[in-house]
Design a protein around this motif. Structure first.
Motif, PDB file in Angstrom:
ATOM      1  N   THR A  44       6.795  78.085  25.135  1.00  0.00           N
ATOM      2  CA  THR A  44       7.883  79.101  25.397  1.00  0.00           C
ATOM      3  C   THR A  44       8.672  79.025  26.809  1.00  0.00           C
ATOM      4  O   THR A  44       8.044  78.801  27.762  1.00  0.00           O
ATOM      5  CB  THR A  44       7.483  80.452  25.162  1.00  0.00           C
ATOM      6  N   PRO A  45       9.594  79.370  26.934  1.00  0.00           N
ATOM      7  CA  PRO A  45      10.629  79.408  28.098  1.00  0.00           C
ATOM      8  C   PRO A  45      10.236  80.629  28.622  1.00  0.00           C
ATOM      9  O   PRO A  45       9.881  81.896  27.889  1.00  0.00           O
ATOM     10  CB  PRO A  45      11.980  79.194  27.702  1.00  0.00           C
ATOM     11  N   LYS A  46      10.575  81.163  29.921  1.00  0.00           N
ATOM     12  CA  LYS A  46      10.400  82.532  30.533  1.00  0.00           C
ATOM     13  C   LYS A  46      11.755  82.944  29.752  1.00  0.00           C
ATOM     14  O   LYS A  46      12.855  82.681  30.100  1.00  0.00           O
ATOM     15  CB  LYS A  46      10.551  82.420  32.069  1.00  0.00           C
ATOM     16  N   MET A  47      11.389  84.245  29.491  1.00  0.00           N
ATOM     17  CA  MET A  47      12.574  85.139  28.651  1.00  0.00           C
ATOM     18  C   MET A  47      12.470  86.538  29.294  1.00  0.00           C
ATOM     19  O   MET A  47      11.364  86.955  29.746  1.00  0.00           O
ATOM     20  CB  MET A  47      12.200  85.149  27.283  1.00  0.00           C
ATOM     21  N   LEU A  48      13.743  87.077  29.688  1.00  0.00           N
ATOM     22  CA  LEU A  48      13.747  88.430  30.222  1.00  0.00           C
ATOM     23  C   LEU A  48      13.742  89.373  28.965  1.00  0.00           C
ATOM     24  O   LEU A  48      14.548  89.172  28.099  1.00  0.00           O
ATOM     25  CB  LEU A  48      15.185  88.589  31.045  1.00  0.00           C
ATOM     26  N   GLY A  49      12.881  90.528  29.013  1.00  0.00           N
ATOM     27  CA  GLY A  49      12.963  91.454  28.161  1.00  0.00           C
ATOM     28  C   GLY A  49      12.134  91.186  26.893  1.00  0.00           C
ATOM     29  O   GLY A  49      11.684  89.889  26.664  1.00  0.00           O
ATOM     30  N   VAL A  50      12.177  92.056  25.890  1.00  0.00           N
ATOM     31  CA  VAL A  50      11.580  91.861  24.754  1.00  0.00           C
ATOM     32  C   VAL A  50      12.780  91.361  23.707  1.00  0.00           C
ATOM     33  O   VAL A  50      13.639  91.860  23.602  1.00  0.00           O
ATOM     34  CB  VAL A  50      10.961  93.425  24.002  1.00  0.00           C
ATOM     35  N   SER A  51      12.285  90.448  23.095  1.00  0.00           N
ATOM     36  CA  SER A  51      13.208  90.043  21.901  1.00  0.00           C
ATOM     37  C   SER A  51      12.779  89.193  20.743  1.00  0.00           C
ATOM     38  O   SER A  51      11.657  88.535  21.101  1.00  0.00           O
ATOM     39  CB  SER A  51      14.481  89.196  22.466  1.00  0.00           C
ATOM     40  N   ASN A  52      13.322  89.215  19.738  1.00  0.00           N
ATOM     41  CA  ASN A  52      12.931  88.079  18.386  1.00  0.00           C
ATOM     42  C   ASN A  52      14.109  87.237  18.518  1.00  0.00           C
ATOM     43  O   ASN A  52      15.308  87.537  18.454  1.00  0.00           O
ATOM     44  CB  ASN A  52      12.983  89.072  17.303  1.00  0.00           C
ATOM     45  N   VAL A  53      13.868  85.858  18.378  1.00  0.00           N
ATOM     46  CA  VAL A  53      14.721  84.782  18.485  1.00  0.00           C
ATOM     47  C   VAL A  53      14.494  83.824  17.408  1.00  0.00           C
ATOM     48  O   VAL A  53      13.318  83.795  16.758  1.00  0.00           O
ATOM     49  CB  VAL A  53      14.790  84.097  19.820  1.00  0.00           C
ATOM     50  N   THR A  54      15.401  83.233  17.135  1.00  0.00           N
ATOM     51  CA  THR A  54      15.239  81.951  16.038  1.00  0.00           C
ATOM     52  C   THR A  54      14.463  80.885  16.674  1.00  0.00           C
ATOM     53  O   THR A  54      14.922  80.422  17.988  1.00  0.00           O
ATOM     54  CB  THR A  54      16.589  81.628  15.616  1.00  0.00           C
ATOM     55  N   LEU A  55      13.655  80.110  16.141  1.00  0.00           N
ATOM     56  CA  LEU A  55      12.800  79.142  16.784  1.00  0.00           C
ATOM     57  C   LEU A  55      13.247  77.908  15.931  1.00  0.00           C
ATOM     58  O   LEU A  55      13.358  77.846  14.495  1.00  0.00           O
ATOM     59  CB  LEU A  55      11.383  79.056  16.689  1.00  0.00           C
ATOM     60  N   ALA A  56      13.876  76.739  16.441  1.00  0.00           N
ATOM     61  CA  ALA A  56      14.225  75.546  15.850  1.00  0.00           C
ATOM     62  C   ALA A  56      13.939  74.558  16.492  1.00  0.00           C
ATOM     63  O   ALA A  56      13.450  74.330  17.597  1.00  0.00           O
ATOM     64  CB  ALA A  56      16.196  75.621  15.767  1.00  0.00           C
ATOM     65  N   VAL A  57      13.879  73.349  15.755  1.00  0.00           N
ATOM     66  CA  VAL A  57      13.388  71.948  16.227  1.00  0.00           C
ATOM     67  C   VAL A  57      14.547  70.879  16.012  1.00  0.00           C
ATOM     68  O   VAL A  57      15.108  70.788  14.913  1.00  0.00           O
ATOM     69  CB  VAL A  57      12.033  71.493  15.325  1.00  0.00           C
ATOM     70  N   THR A  58      14.330  69.934  16.850  1.00  0.00           N
ATOM     71  CA  THR A  58      15.235  68.804  16.681  1.00  0.00           C
ATOM     72  C   THR A  58      14.556  67.485  16.915  1.00  0.00           C
ATOM     73  O   THR A  58      13.761  67.419  17.876  1.00  0.00           O
ATOM     74  CB  THR A  58      16.603  68.741  17.661  1.00  0.00           C
ATOM     75  N   GLU A  59      14.787  66.372  15.969  1.00  0.00           N
ATOM     76  CA  GLU A  59      14.204  65.158  16.531  1.00  0.00           C
ATOM     77  C   GLU A  59      15.239  64.288  17.080  1.00  0.00           C
ATOM     78  O   GLU A  59      14.689  63.117  17.562  1.00  0.00           O
ATOM     79  CB  GLU A  59      13.645  64.515  15.017  1.00  0.00           C
ATOM     80  N   ASN A  60      16.269  64.337  17.133  1.00  0.00           N
ATOM     81  CA  ASN A  60      17.506  63.529  17.824  1.00  0.00           C
ATOM     82  C   ASN A  60      18.035  64.181  19.004  1.00  0.00           C
ATOM     83  O   ASN A  60      19.005  63.668  19.331  1.00  0.00           O
ATOM     84  CB  ASN A  60      18.273  63.160  16.706  1.00  0.00           C
ATOM     85  N   GLY A  61      17.767  65.419  19.465  1.00  0.00           N
ATOM     86  CA  GLY A  61      18.190  65.983  20.491  1.00  0.00           C
ATOM     87  C   GLY A  61      19.498  66.680  20.365  1.00  0.00           C
ATOM     88  O   GLY A  61      20.028  67.405  21.259  1.00  0.00           O
ATOM     89  N   ALA A  62      20.138  66.959  19.199  1.00  0.00           N
ATOM     90  CA  ALA A  62      21.449  67.283  18.745  1.00  0.00           C
ATOM     91  C   ALA A  62      21.205  68.280  17.469  1.00  0.00           C
ATOM     92  O   ALA A  62      21.876  69.418  17.423  1.00  0.00           O
ATOM     93  CB  ALA A  62      22.513  66.328  18.543  1.00  0.00           C
ATOM     94  N   ASP A  63      20.663  67.754  16.126  1.00  0.00           N
ATOM     95  CA  ASP A  63      20.573  68.590  15.225  1.00  0.00           C
ATOM     96  C   ASP A  63      19.357  69.385  14.980  1.00  0.00           C
ATOM     97  O   ASP A  63      18.335  68.778  14.766  1.00  0.00           O
ATOM     98  CB  ASP A  63      20.803  67.553  13.794  1.00  0.00           C
ATOM     99  N   PHE A  64      19.547  70.872  14.974  1.00  0.00           N
ATOM    100  CA  PHE A  64      18.430  71.378  15.134  1.00  0.00           C
ATOM    101  C   PHE A  64      18.252  72.085  13.711  1.00  0.00           C
ATOM    102  O   PHE A  64      19.018  72.436  13.020  1.00  0.00           O
ATOM    103  CB  PHE A  64      18.478  72.896  15.956  1.00  0.00           C
ATOM    104  N   VAL A  65      16.892  72.143  13.377  1.00  0.00           N
ATOM    105  CA  VAL A  65      16.377  72.670  12.183  1.00  0.00           C
ATOM    106  C   VAL A  65      15.762  73.977  12.391  1.00  0.00           C
ATOM    107  O   VAL A  65      14.653  74.028  13.084  1.00  0.00           O
ATOM    108  CB  VAL A  65      15.728  71.788  11.128  1.00  0.00           C
ATOM    109  N   ASP A  66      16.161  75.290  11.625  1.00  0.00           N
ATOM    110  CA  ASP A  66      15.274  76.467  11.868  1.00  0.00           C
ATOM    111  C   ASP A  66      13.980  76.461  11.458  1.00  0.00           C
ATOM    112  O   ASP A  66      13.760  75.878  10.256  1.00  0.00           O
ATOM    113  CB  ASP A  66      16.067  77.667  11.275  1.00  0.00           C
ATOM    114  N   ALA A  67      13.164  76.636  12.174  1.00  0.00           N
ATOM    115  CA  ALA A  67      11.668  76.716  12.034  1.00  0.00           C
ATOM    116  C   ALA A  67      11.011  78.321  11.604  1.00  0.00           C
ATOM    117  O   ALA A  67       9.938  78.184  11.601  1.00  0.00           O
ATOM    118  CB  ALA A  67      10.840  75.910  13.045  1.00  0.00           C
ATOM    119  N   GLY A  68      11.755  79.188  11.875  1.00  0.00           N
ATOM    120  CA  GLY A  68      11.148  80.446  11.675  1.00  0.00           C
ATOM    121  C   GLY A  68      11.745  81.539  12.881  1.00  0.00           C
ATOM    122  O   GLY A  68      12.832  81.035  13.654  1.00  0.00           O
TER     123      GLY A  68
END
Length: 138
Positions: A44-68
């Motif tokens: 995880t990156p350093k994030m400021l504050g409390v938050s719920n974010v979308t987690l996504a993955v890419t295999e080609n560096g451009a097209d992201f697929v939501d993972a939850g």
């Protein structure tokens, strides 16, 4: 950051070890590590504050697929411990006051260390997290 493992649900939907694997937490993209065709790992990156974010993955560096979704919680902070000392064989309850204590996992423990002439050793007991500002150890 915290290490996160992301797996595929379908045995035919595998990750490709392309060298371009990335995870995105909200709007922040980080490198991902290929663990197996069914699992990638990222920190995880350093994030400021409390938050719920979308987690996504890419295999080609451009097209992201939501993972939850991923929740960033505040780091717990201890303000006081009462009592600060006790006789070892009396079984005192120790109260901990702080902030963000409810973000601790179910494995939170209190460690009591013997201090004094001829004393040594330590005992760990499970912490009972009452709420975000209070925990008890017995």
């Amino acid at each position: 950051g915290t290490v996160v493992h992301i797996g595929t649900k379908d045995e035919f939907d595998n990750f490709i070890n392309s060298g371009l694997l990335r995870c995105r937490f909200g709007g922040v993209t980080v490198d991902a590590k290929f663990v197996s065709p069914r699992v990638v790992q990222c920190s995880t990156p350093k994030m400021l504050g409390v938050s719920n974010v979308t987690l996504a993955v890419t295999e080609n560096g451009a097209d992201f697929v939501d993972a939850g979704y991923f929740s960033f919680l505040p780091l717990p902070s201890i303000i006081s411990i009462t009592p600060s000392a006790a006789v070892s064989n009396e079984g005192a309850t120790v109260a901990i006051a702080g902030t963000g204590l409810d973000s601790l996992s179910g494995d939170a423990t209190c460690r009591f260390t013997a201090i004094g002439v001829g004393l040594s050793g330590a005992v760990e007991v499970k912490a009972n997290i009452e709420n975000s500002e209070s925990a008890l150890c017995r």
